[in-house]
Design a protein around this motif. Structure first.
Motif, PDB file in Angstrom:
ATOM      1  N   PHE A  74     -48.962  93.178   7.149  1.00 11.73           N
ATOM      2  CA  PHE A  74     -47.989  91.977   6.039  1.00 11.73           C
ATOM      3  C   PHE A  74     -46.851  93.008   6.528  1.00 11.73           C
ATOM      4  O   PHE A  74     -46.369  92.643   5.938  1.00 11.73           O
ATOM      5  CB  PHE A  74     -48.645  92.709   4.737  1.00 11.73           C
ATOM      6  CG  PHE A  74     -49.350  91.924   4.327  1.00 11.73           C
ATOM      7  CD1 PHE A  74     -50.172  90.832   5.422  1.00 11.73           C
ATOM      8  CD2 PHE A  74     -49.807  92.479   2.975  1.00 11.73           C
ATOM      9  CE1 PHE A  74     -50.951  89.749   4.677  1.00 11.73           C
ATOM     10  CE2 PHE A  74     -51.006  91.712   2.361  1.00 11.73           C
ATOM     11  CZ  PHE A  74     -51.378  90.352   3.570  1.00 11.73           C
ATOM     12  N   GLY A  75     -46.321  93.450   7.290  1.00 14.93           N
ATOM     13  CA  GLY A  75     -45.037  94.435   8.026  1.00 14.93           C
ATOM     14  C   GLY A  75     -44.369  93.260   8.534  1.00 14.93           C
ATOM     15  O   GLY A  75     -43.382  93.621   8.353  1.00 14.93           O
ATOM     16  N   SER A  76     -44.835  92.378   8.842  1.00 16.36           N
ATOM     17  CA  SER A  76     -44.191  91.564   9.697  1.00 16.36           C
ATOM     18  C   SER A  76     -43.728  90.424   8.490  1.00 16.36           C
ATOM     19  O   SER A  76     -42.757  89.399   9.432  1.00 16.36           O
ATOM     20  CB  SER A  76     -44.816  89.828  10.427  1.00 16.36           C
ATOM     21  OG  SER A  76     -45.733  89.728   9.779  1.00 16.36           O
ATOM     22  N   ASN A  85     -54.075  87.327   8.785  1.00 14.21           N
ATOM     23  CA  ASN A  85     -53.344  86.429   8.922  1.00 14.21           C
ATOM     24  C   ASN A  85     -52.187  85.875   7.942  1.00 14.21           C
ATOM     25  O   ASN A  85     -51.564  84.346   8.097  1.00 14.21           O
ATOM     26  CB  ASN A  85     -53.588  85.236   9.848  1.00 14.21           C
ATOM     27  CG  ASN A  85     -54.239  84.578   8.843  1.00 14.21           C
ATOM     28  OD1 ASN A  85     -55.568  84.607   7.382  1.00 14.21           O
ATOM     29  ND2 ASN A  85     -55.182  83.176   9.540  1.00 14.21           N
ATOM     30  N   LEU A  86     -52.154  86.294   6.801  1.00 15.75           N
ATOM     31  CA  LEU A  86     -50.695  85.533   5.705  1.00 15.75           C
ATOM     32  C   LEU A  86     -49.870  86.229   6.411  1.00 15.75           C
ATOM     33  O   LEU A  86     -48.888  85.657   5.594  1.00 15.75           O
ATOM     34  CB  LEU A  86     -51.595  86.278   4.315  1.00 15.75           C
ATOM     35  CG  LEU A  86     -52.414  85.641   3.121  1.00 15.75           C
ATOM     36  CD1 LEU A  86     -52.650  86.645   1.903  1.00 15.75           C
ATOM     37  CD2 LEU A  86     -51.596  83.889   3.221  1.00 15.75           C
ATOM     38  N   PRO A 145     -59.221  81.912   1.777  1.00 18.36           N
ATOM     39  CA  PRO A 145     -59.330  81.311   2.751  1.00 18.36           C
ATOM     40  C   PRO A 145     -58.619  81.464   2.937  1.00 18.36           C
ATOM     41  O   PRO A 145     -56.885  81.886   3.805  1.00 18.36           O
ATOM     42  CB  PRO A 145     -59.522  79.938   2.777  1.00 18.36           C
ATOM     43  CG  PRO A 145     -58.884  79.099   0.702  1.00 18.36           C
ATOM     44  CD  PRO A 145     -59.729  81.030   0.328  1.00 18.36           C
ATOM     45  N   PRO A 146     -58.689  82.097   4.970  1.00 15.43           N
ATOM     46  CA  PRO A 146     -58.045  82.495   5.834  1.00 15.43           C
ATOM     47  C   PRO A 146     -56.694  81.301   6.082  1.00 15.43           C
ATOM     48  O   PRO A 146     -56.033  81.471   7.043  1.00 15.43           O
ATOM     49  CB  PRO A 146     -58.549  83.339   7.076  1.00 15.43           C
ATOM     50  CG  PRO A 146     -59.824  82.098   7.356  1.00 15.43           C
ATOM     51  CD  PRO A 146     -60.547  82.545   5.395  1.00 15.43           C
ATOM     52  N   GLN A 147     -57.116  80.306   6.282  1.00 19.01           N
ATOM     53  CA  GLN A 147     -56.581  78.771   6.454  1.00 19.01           C
ATOM     54  C   GLN A 147     -55.447  78.886   5.275  1.00 19.01           C
ATOM     55  O   GLN A 147     -53.868  78.224   6.116  1.00 19.01           O
ATOM     56  CB  GLN A 147     -56.948  77.823   5.888  1.00 19.01           C
ATOM     57  CG  GLN A 147     -58.570  77.486   7.169  1.00 19.01           C
ATOM     58  CD  GLN A 147     -59.293  77.758   6.922  1.00 19.01           C
ATOM     59  OE1 GLN A 147     -59.636  78.572   5.904  1.00 19.01           O
ATOM     60  NE2 GLN A 147     -60.785  77.712   7.450  1.00 19.01           N
TER      61      GLN A 147
END
Length: 528
Positions: free
Chosen positions: A182-184, A157-158, A131-133
């Motif tokens: 994911f680089g963040s 958005n993980l 889930p994107p949530q």
């Protein structure tokens, strides 16, 4: 199956409460996650977590160990099995249901557990999408979803889970690219996404994960080059991208990752040579895995300086020249798998000297150098190896098999086939009581097959074909009660076929006695 499912009245109550909660949140003009953390009092927050857990339960279709039976209203959800709450509040901080035989889908309402720090659901049978949530879990530190049947793309958005330290999603059915976002994740230490069906290139933004110590994306369909930016991961201990579709060279920057312990890049289309100072550049290296590529050049002698080195797997490449590594100081060395290369300098004195340096490696398990061009005589010191697996077939080894081979009492596999060995099969071969596969075929061995071969009670495969062996077939072979395959063709064997051979009931794959000088009748025991 009904006892594993949430009851219909309870389901109605959950979704009614969810609907009311959602309406209340929308009326305030706030996202659900913000409302739960900013405007809800403790009682409402407690109820909020309760509902999210019940929705998770409602999506469990099968519960092998009846874990969900404890998830009921007879006691507070903080007492439910697998649920952990904070000490100062009654909010869910952890869910650990790994290996519980759960079948079902991941509830998007788990994304509303705003105090959640650990979500561990690996080794179950969860299906559907992630889930994107889950991107709303801004306190999440550990997310373990490996060994399930999850599909779809990894939600980008993980990357909003800025406190994430460990992210494991391996052995699922995930597709699509590795999210560049994911680089963040600057706190991320482990990114394990191997054994999926991911495609596209490795995003250079991975180089921004300066806390990363492990990245494994093996067994996917990734393509393109290995990004130079990976050289920025100065704390990296393990790098694994094997069994993909990557090509090109290993970037020089990767060889500067001085903390690296595992460099695993097998089954690519990678090419080039290894730096001569590799063992000095990667002093902590424990595992070098580059098999099934297109590397060439020599194996750097400087690997002797990597004192923790345990495994070298470089088979099926184009490496050549002398093996000049001194293994004597590598106390943890376990295996050298370098079959199907071009090793061998052509000089007799250089050919097999490295074997003597391995006698100090007390943990040695295996040596596979089959299919090279190694030239020379087997040293007597070979009997001092502690190896269980020794394969030197398909080289240019000549001279006699030293009798010290009988000291290799831990051996389960011995391959010396397709060389130029002469002399007899030493009777000491009968001391190898653990050997299961013995191959000496395609040499120039003469004399008789020693009776002591009958002592090899665990033997499954015996290959002695294509030599100059004479005399009769020893009846003692009948003692090898686990033999599956016996190849004695293309020799000078004479006499009758011992009936004991046909008394080996396990002999089921192949019995080849052709092109010898055998006589007499075929024993009636052949019918067994």
């Amino acid at each position: 199956m009904a006892r594993f499912l949430i009851s219909i009245p309870e389901t109605k109550r959950i979704y009614l409460a969810l609907a009311l909660l959602t309406l209340e949140v929308h009326a305030k003009g706030l996202p659900l996650s913000m409302a739960s953390t900013k405007t809800m009092d403790r009682k409402e927050a407690d109820h909020h977590d309760h509902i999210a857990l019940l929705d998770f339960k409602s999506k469990i279709q099968h519960d092998s160990y009846a874990i969900m039976n404890s998830w009921n209203d007879s006691h507070h959800f903080c007492s439910w099995e697998g649920v952990k709450c904070g000490r100062r509040h009654r909010r869910v901080t952890g869910i650990d249901l790994q290996g519980r035989g759960l079948v079902g889908f991941l509830s998007p309402f788990l994304g509303n557990l705003s105090f959640l720090r650990k979500l561990i659901l690996r080794n179950n049978t969860f299906q559907g999408r992630i889930p994107p949530q889950f991107g709303n879990l801004f306190r999440l530190q550990e997310l373990y979803l490996s060994r399930n049947y999850l599909e779809g793309e990894i939600p980008s958005n993980l990357s909003r889970c800025s406190k994430l330290v460990h992210l494991y999603q391996s052995r699922n059915k995930l597709v699509g690219r590795i999210p560049p976002e994911f680089g963040s994740l600057r706190n991320l230490e482990s990114l394990v996404i191997q054994n999926n069906s991911l495609t596209g290139a490795i995003p250079p933004s991975i180089g921004n994960l300066t806390s990363l110590s492990l990245i494994s994306a093996a067994a996917n369909y990734l393509e393109g080059n290995i990004p130079e930016a990976l050289g920025q991961l100065k704390t990296l201990i393990g790098l694994g991208f094997g069994d993909n579709r990557l090509n090109g060279n290993i970037p020089v920057s990767v060889y500067n990752l001085s903390q690296l312990e595992i460099l695993s890049l097998p089954s690519y289309q990678l090419h080039g040579t290894l730096p001569s100072a590799l063992g000095l550049m990667l002093p902590k290296l424990e595992y070098l895995q580059l098999n099934d590529n297109q590397f060439w050049g020599v194996l750097p002698a400087s690997l002797s300086n990597a004192s923790e080195l345990g495994r070298i797997d470089i088979g099926d490449n184009g490496f050549s020249g002398r093996i000049a590594v001194d293994f004597g100081g590598l106390q943890n060395f376990i295996s050298l798998f370098a079959a199907n290369n071009n090793f061998g300098s052509g000089e007799v004195l250089d050919g097999l000297q490295f074997l003597s340096t391995m006698t100090n490696c007390s943990q040695l398990f295996g040596i596979d150098l089959g299919g090279n061009q190694l030239k020379g005589i087997l040293p007597n010191s070979i009997g001092n190896l502690s190896s269980q697996y020794l394969s030197l077939g398909g080289n240019q080894i000549y001279g006699e098999i030293p009798s010290t081979v009988g000291n290799l009492i831990s051996l389960t596999t011995l391959f010396l086939d397709s060389n130029q060995l002469t002399g007899t099969v030493p009777s000491t071969i009968g001391y190898l009581h653990k050997v299961q596969r013995l191959s000496l075929h395609s040499n120039k061995l003469s004399g008789e097959i020693p009776e002591s071969v009958g002592n090899l009670s665990l033997l499954n495969e015996l290959y002695l074909a294509d030599n100059h062996l004479g005399g009769s077939i020893p009846p003692a072979l009948g003692n090898c009660k686990q033999l599956l395959l016996l190849g004695l063709s293309k020799n000078n064997l004479s006499g009758t076929i011992p009936k004991e051979i046909f008394g080996i009931s396990s002999l089921s794959i192949s019995l080849d006695l052709s092109q010898n000088h055998l006589s007499g009748t075929i024993p009636s025991e052949v019918g067994t």
